[in-house]
Design an enzyme around this catalytic site. Sequence first.
Site, PDB file in Angstrom:
ATOM      1  N   HIS A  60       0.841  -1.206   0.000  1.00 40.50           N
ATOM      2  CA  HIS A  60       0.000   0.000   0.000  1.00 40.50           C
ATOM      3  C   HIS A  60       0.874   1.252   0.000  1.00 40.50           C
ATOM      4  O   HIS A  60       1.245   1.764   1.048  1.00 40.50           O
ATOM      5  CB  HIS A  60      -0.920  -0.012   1.221  1.00 40.50           C
ATOM      6  CG  HIS A  60      -2.010   1.012   1.170  1.00 40.50           C
ATOM      7  ND1 HIS A  60      -3.301   0.761   1.566  1.00 40.50           N
ATOM      8  CD2 HIS A  60      -2.007   2.308   0.746  1.00 40.50           C
ATOM      9  CE1 HIS A  60      -4.042   1.835   1.408  1.00 40.50           C
ATOM     10  NE2 HIS A  60      -3.274   2.798   0.915  1.00 40.50           N
ATOM     11  N   ASP A 305       1.035   2.593   3.752  1.00 40.98           N
ATOM     12  CA  ASP A 305       0.216   3.703   3.256  1.00 40.98           C
ATOM     13  C   ASP A 305       1.105   4.925   3.005  1.00 40.98           C
ATOM     14  O   ASP A 305       0.705   6.066   3.271  1.00 40.98           O
ATOM     15  CB  ASP A 305      -0.921   4.036   4.233  1.00 40.98           C
ATOM     16  CG  ASP A 305      -1.995   4.921   3.595  1.00 40.98           C
ATOM     17  OD1 ASP A 305      -1.919   5.174   2.374  1.00 40.98           O
ATOM     18  OD2 ASP A 305      -2.905   5.358   4.330  1.00 40.98           O
TER      19      ASP A 305
END
Lengths: 437, 312
Positions: A60, A305
């Site tokens: 991610h 992320d």
Amino acid sequence: MKRLLKGGRVVDPASGIDARRDVLIDHGRIARVAEGLADPEAELVDVTGLVVCPGFIDMHVHLREPGEEWKETIATGTRAAAAGGFTGVACMPNTNPPNDSRSVTEFILKRAREEGVVPVYPIGCVSKGRAGRELAEMGDMAAAGARAFSDDGAPVRASWLMRRALEYAQVFDVPIIDHCEDLELVDGGVVHEGQIATRLGLRGWPAVAEEILVQRDILLAEYTGGHVHLAHLSTARSVEFVREAKARGIRVTCEVTPHHLVLTHEAVREYSTNAKMNPPLRDEAAVEALRRALADGTVDAIATDHAPHHADEKCVEFALAPFGIVGLETAVSLCIDRLVHGGVIPLGRLVELMSCGPARILRLPKGTLRPGADADVTVLDLEREVEVRAERFRSRACNSPFIGWRLRGAPVMTIVAGEIVYDGRHGPEEEGSPGVG
Amino acid sequence: MRLRSPHLLGIEPLEPDEITLILDTAETMAEVSRREIKKVPTLRGKTVINLFVEPSTRTRSSFELAEKRLSADTLNFSAQSSSFVKGETLLDTARNLEAMAPDFIVIRHREPGAPHFLARHCQAAIINAGDGTHEHPTQALLDAYTIRQRLGRFRGLKVAIVGDILHSRVARSNILLLSRMGAEVFVCGPPTLIPRGVESLGCRATCRIEEALEGAHVVMVLRIQLERMHSGFFPTLREYATLYGLDLERFRRAAPGAILMHPGPINRGVEITGELADGHASVILEQVANGVAVRMAVLYLLAGGAEREAAA
């Protein structure tokens, strides 16, 4: 071309090894893993005292290319990945234009071939334009190399669309990755709804807004038989729902970020925009619950992320700053220091979370050092003392709340398909040093 | 004694002795406002920039008057004339203001934390004149001044704050200040307008107005904004007024001699009836008058107070 990694401790959960072993690499693949290996043709790589793991994959990240190259590019983002110990990254489709068609997927892969330091696994959009109205051409993108589909940056808002996506994606055997956020309920919230938000006068982003979508997605996965992967879970109830769903045999997987495992909403107290992310940092109880879920197998992957932003974009009033922090160059050190040395999980579990888990979710033939596997290897020094320093980041951005942190443990070498793409074994001064060093 | 911080960013960082110091100093400053020549040379040669990026009449005029009575040079930037409408960032605005070497920047801004942002990037002393839904410290200080003037103490007082607590910087600053000074603070409104975890600021929360008003020594009514109705916090102003509007009848539950406060501007007939606002219990206009003295005190103390004067 052969390489022999000699003197290391091999930690390969997929083959049940955690012992002193040498690793012989031949033509980009693992050839042998055994004690006392020797090969006169092989280049000797001394990894004495270091840990040799299957390559870590960050499933991610936001590489920002195409469209926001002032924040990050495929070149800088993959350099950061290599220095951070990652042998591959999966990039989210919220670029400009979004990765909602084969041409964009191919562009990303072309740039990755030209300038990438580690492989890039594109994630395509669920919906055209990430607009949430109609399905994007998943088949075309999957054929081009997309590994999963997501409207990340935003949730798949409409339940009917999530249902269709979970059904349709089964044709290509790929997961749908959802960013779980009930937008109406969040309604402009910027920090975890609770004492800190109230004290700072900032709009709250309630935990329940994540949990509602987690439960919806689980129910739809059950109903459709599709595989849903829940991104960056941040609340106790979210992982509890996943735990129950897994027990019922539902095809659900999930990831947690290092920052949600290490920080609480206390980090935003001084209106620090580098502690502003989506989902927001939660309270102590949430951190504890996420850590338990790592340990008990509920969580499948740790993903960063990685969300680079320009310093000017973050240097504004808190509510106006964009969400997100960079993570590629701090994740492994944070996890070794806080989770392994901190006694939350053993090292083997960390390797599962950062290598085997992401590989399994993205259907990549990786995540192990078994003979025949791709020679993607991450080498760790569990005792290396590092300080996180912005000027050492390979990433174009330095929006990190961890600047100045001292951590014990670091990635020191990254090998992709048998080639050394990063070597920081001899300290941070040499070329190829890590962002932490 | 002096204030510990070079800025006034909120009530939260203030200790009780600092609050008392400001209130005591304000009493001296109030005396200046009663003279025929309402001016002292305390801030002569000092520059104050009033940066009001959100509309304000009361607070801006009050600060300006306070600054002028202390003989400071003042410069006003307002939302309409400022470069914000031209898309300049707060950082660039701060740097440009800083280049003019002000001694103080008084900032009103719609974003919580904007004064803290300025404090990080400017040399000037920053005074928070209201930052979004965060704090409005000088309002709480003038409210405290008014309470002390009327009731002579904080300890043992029951204070009811009624209305839109969620969006109110006045409520936050008042809860922090009054609880810190020993008062028992109740906040009251529909649960949709009570922020999560508000008790951690030092108050009790209730949605029953009778409970909040019963025996209260101070009733503070907050302005209810029309736009909240459209965001679904309550159905209509009419229903709000029925459930939470303060009138003479409801006010009877308060303790004898209780005072009625409102930070203004008031919506007559919505959160408060005209009879009550204009009645004998109301100290609304005293609050306004006291605002000038309290702001003079804050400016004086941040400039170094008595120690600086002694050194000069």
